[in-house]
Design a protein around this motif. Sequence first.
Motif, PDB file in Angstrom:
ATOM      1  N   HIS A 112     -14.807  27.894 -49.836  1.00 11.30           N
ATOM      2  CA  HIS A 112     -15.212  27.216 -51.071  1.00 11.30           C
ATOM      3  C   HIS A 112     -14.087  26.316 -51.585  1.00 11.30           C
ATOM      4  O   HIS A 112     -12.933  26.727 -51.646  1.00 11.30           O
ATOM      5  N   GLY A 113     -14.471  25.081 -51.903  1.00  6.97           N
ATOM      6  CA  GLY A 113     -13.521  24.105 -52.373  1.00  6.97           C
ATOM      7  C   GLY A 113     -12.820  23.342 -51.265  1.00  6.97           C
ATOM      8  O   GLY A 113     -11.961  22.503 -51.529  1.00  6.97           O
ATOM      9  N   SER A 114     -13.173  23.610 -50.012  1.00 10.55           N
ATOM     10  CA  SER A 114     -12.450  23.000 -48.887  1.00 10.55           C
ATOM     11  C   SER A 114     -13.034  21.675 -48.415  1.00 10.55           C
ATOM     12  O   SER A 114     -12.417  20.988 -47.615  1.00 10.55           O
ATOM     13  N   ASN A 123     -23.292  31.500 -45.331  1.00 12.30           N
ATOM     14  CA  ASN A 123     -21.896  31.114 -45.165  1.00 12.30           C
ATOM     15  C   ASN A 123     -21.298  31.789 -43.942  1.00 12.30           C
ATOM     16  O   ASN A 123     -21.223  33.009 -43.867  1.00 12.30           O
ATOM     17  N   TYR A 138     -17.327  28.757 -44.128  1.00 16.03           N
ATOM     18  CA  TYR A 138     -17.067  27.719 -45.125  1.00 16.03           C
ATOM     19  C   TYR A 138     -16.157  28.291 -46.207  1.00 16.03           C
ATOM     20  O   TYR A 138     -16.445  29.340 -46.782  1.00 16.03           O
ATOM     21  N   TRP A 181     -22.857  31.573 -51.380  1.00 14.84           N
ATOM     22  CA  TRP A 181     -21.895  32.572 -51.847  1.00 14.84           C
ATOM     23  C   TRP A 181     -22.008  33.879 -51.076  1.00 14.84           C
ATOM     24  O   TRP A 181     -21.170  34.771 -51.242  1.00 14.84           O
ATOM     25  N   ASP A 226     -16.947  19.067 -48.218  1.00 16.54           N
ATOM     26  CA  ASP A 226     -18.247  18.627 -48.687  1.00 16.54           C
ATOM     27  C   ASP A 226     -19.296  19.725 -48.505  1.00 16.54           C
ATOM     28  O   ASP A 226     -19.799  19.938 -47.398  1.00 16.54           O
ATOM     29  N   LEU A 227     -19.608  20.402 -49.578  1.00 12.10           N
ATOM     30  CA  LEU A 227     -20.581  21.486 -49.531  1.00 12.10           C
ATOM     31  C   LEU A 227     -21.950  20.989 -49.090  1.00 12.10           C
ATOM     32  O   LEU A 227     -22.642  21.655 -48.323  1.00 12.10           O
TER      33      LEU A 227
END
Length: 192
Positions: free
Chosen positions: A139-141, A134, A137, A94, A143-144
């Motif tokens: 978020h939600g896009s 980060n 990246y 985050w 494979d974390l």
Amino acid sequence: MRNLVIGLGNPGPRYVFTRHNVGFLALDRYEGIKKDTQNIKKISGKNFEGYEINNNIFVKPMTYMNASGEVLPYIFKKFGKIEENLLVIYDDIWLNLGEIRIRKNGSDGGHNGLKSIINILKSTEFPRIRIGINEGYVHGSGDLANYVLSPFTDQELQILDIVLNKVSEVIDYILDNKIDEAMNKYNRKFSK
């Protein structure tokens, strides 16, 4: 007073320079900075390795990230119950690369390694250093898990190099009971 500093990561060469391993990298950097001025004693036990400086214990769990807390009983058995002087260092998706956040306590924020430690201790009342990883990246896009296990690029490693030096300074502040000063000075973004 003895302190316990835990850096979170995954063991093994394939994970060394991945984003999820900045806790391990922070402990490696701190040891490298101190090696010329401090007497460093290597330590190990069931599922952990690390070093001791001036009676302070620095540990890397070898249990893989999601089971990080499982080393705590073994550490306490070997060195005494020292969780009241615990500091945890770990990656934070985050936060952007270059950012450092120091907190006196708080939730796991969705971080499974920290969640494991909280579950074993039954407490969130310990300080932590969060290191931003980060760099692009969304978020939600996707494979974390793949992203956090991906290696840093050469350009990102240049920023991380600066951050790890700052984190070493933060560790000294916290071990000297100056966490408020550390928060005022280092809770920000560092860049090249």
